[in-house]
Design an enzyme around this catalytic site. Sequence first.
Site, short mmCIF file in Angstrom:
data_model
loop_
_atom_site.label_atom_id
_atom_site.label_comp_id
_atom_site.label_asym_id
_atom_site.label_seq_id
_atom_site.Cartn_x
_atom_site.Cartn_y
_atom_site.Cartn_z
N ASP A 316 0.86 -1.19 0.00
CA ASP A 316 0.00 0.00 0.00
C ASP A 316 0.89 1.23 0.00
O ASP A 316 2.08 1.17 0.34
CB ASP A 316 -0.90 0.00 1.24
CG ASP A 316 -2.21 0.74 1.02
OD1 ASP A 316 -2.21 1.75 0.30
OD2 ASP A 316 -3.24 0.30 1.57
N VAL A 464 -5.08 3.94 1.47
CA VAL A 464 -6.05 2.84 1.33
C VAL A 464 -6.01 2.31 -0.11
O VAL A 464 -7.02 2.17 -0.77
CB VAL A 464 -7.47 3.27 1.74
CG1 VAL A 464 -8.35 2.05 1.98
CG2 VAL A 464 -7.45 4.14 2.99
N HIS A 465 -4.80 2.03 -0.58
CA HIS A 465 -4.58 1.46 -1.91
C HIS A 465 -4.10 0.01 -1.77
O HIS A 465 -3.15 -0.41 -2.42
CB HIS A 465 -3.54 2.27 -2.67
CG HIS A 465 -4.00 3.63 -3.08
ND1 HIS A 465 -3.13 4.60 -3.54
CD2 HIS A 465 -5.23 4.20 -3.09
CE1 HIS A 465 -3.81 5.69 -3.83
NE2 HIS A 465 -5.09 5.48 -3.55
N THR A 466 -4.74 -0.76 -0.94
CA THR A 466 -4.25 -2.09 -0.59
C THR A 466 -4.21 -3.03 -1.79
O THR A 466 -5.17 -3.12 -2.56
CB THR A 466 -5.12 -2.71 0.52
OG1 THR A 466 -5.24 -1.77 1.58
CG2 THR A 466 -4.50 -3.98 1.05
#
Length: 522
Positions: A316, A464-466
């Site tokens: 992330d 929150v770019h998992t």
Amino acid sequence: MPHDQSAAARAGDGPRGFDVVIVGGGSAGAVLAARLSEDPARRVLLLEAGSAPRTPAEVPDAALDGTTVAASVPGHALGWTYRASLLAPDAASGIHMPQREYDVVRGRLIGGSGAVNGGYFVRPRPADHAEWAAAGGDAWSEENALPLLRAMETDVDYGDTEIHGGSGPIPVRRAAEHPVSQAFEAACLAAGSPSDPDKNAPGGGGVGPVPQNVTDGVRRSPAMQYLLPALSRENLDVRGGVAVMRVIVRSGRAVGVEATVAGDRTVFTGEEVVLASGAIATPQLLQLSGIGPADDLRAHGIRCVADLPVGQALSDHASITLSVTPRTTLPAPDGSPFPTALHASALTGEPFELLVGARPLDEIVPGIGAPNALPVMVNLPATGRGSLTLQSDDPAAPPLIRYGYLADERDRGIARHAVRVAADLIRSREFAVVAESDDAPGARLLADDGALDTWVASGIGTTVHTCATAPMGTVADGAGRVLGIDGLRVADTSLLPAAPTRGPAASAVLVGETIARAMRTA
């Protein structure tokens, strides 16, 4: 007690006879369902845990409004809110890393996080394709991905060209000029950054307008553009309010899923099961189904059916948010609240992003940030790795999520460089025309590596770019097929071996398109 999957399969008697059961209607899942159901002979069932609006008129206003990310506020009815923590840096760092916890919000309706995000729609870069192709094969190469990238879009600015599409489902346009973006671009150009007018073209980066899937203020999510127009197909069944608890595996083959619907347990069966629940829920479902690290599963009484490193390489982007105060009243941006970005590289070559907001942060994300303060986001490369593990065999219990930010000296060096660049730009003569800096670190702190490390650590956040919680190469192959389990695939950003260089919204759509292509040609 270990889960008895044969008993679970008898728990309910759901619909029979689907060719594909897709779990999750987010960006990739919506695309996959729409593309697979183009074949009238293929019966497709899409199960979504959140709500499932069937027309644009039924989509809640907070999901339609592409000028804010109001639905991403923790506790919002359109989001699942998870808690995450931060792994401590190595002991030799000498920096103080406070105990940090984060609220991580994922979309809770058809469209998933793509229905509530910031409207940022930037393609993966050549280096991303090279890494993905090394893990998943030629289907992920830049050359083979380009036709899918063109097919997904109608590029409002450039139209149908060798690199852009002119007739795809998702309208893509660059942000209109705004006083903040004009001042920031002037500052970047004066500092020697190149102009980058088309961030969806191959190139080395620079400053320019952000491609977005927001038109007329409306967030054109993949679900709205792909899935809703397909709902009239007789071979496509989309159901909301279905909480899938685990995949049913018999003799090494996925045969369906166990779920709860309005409190009742039932089973949905199909020739293939595809998990597209996002990079948090998909690895959790895999582990609940006995697919994951064997020792971890046994610790929770779950019988392991495939010993795979699910959740062990979470990737992330970390983020540090600075703020500036406008010198005068500014117009609202026409579309996404983040109209312009600088893509640059640290001294060691790793890329980072400065993303500048043209609306106050407390309007973009209500309840966060000082009134009238414009955000300047310093988004760092996804170099450190975290983890996602079960804390219970109860499907209702959230997983344990840990980020690996600032884990080593390389990460901290990138962060220092990026913050110094941001501080110089927002204090420049060119940017001072529209705003003044509020909270950027001062010259003394910027000059002290150790002090700056501690300052960064105290404010580090997540974009929150998992990604990479069920990655190609170690958990699945390039067609999304889970290793060692027949009839089961993954089709969301869990599959990517690392978060893309830039935000993953367009990459998530590409995952759906790529897995659809693989399944159509299988």
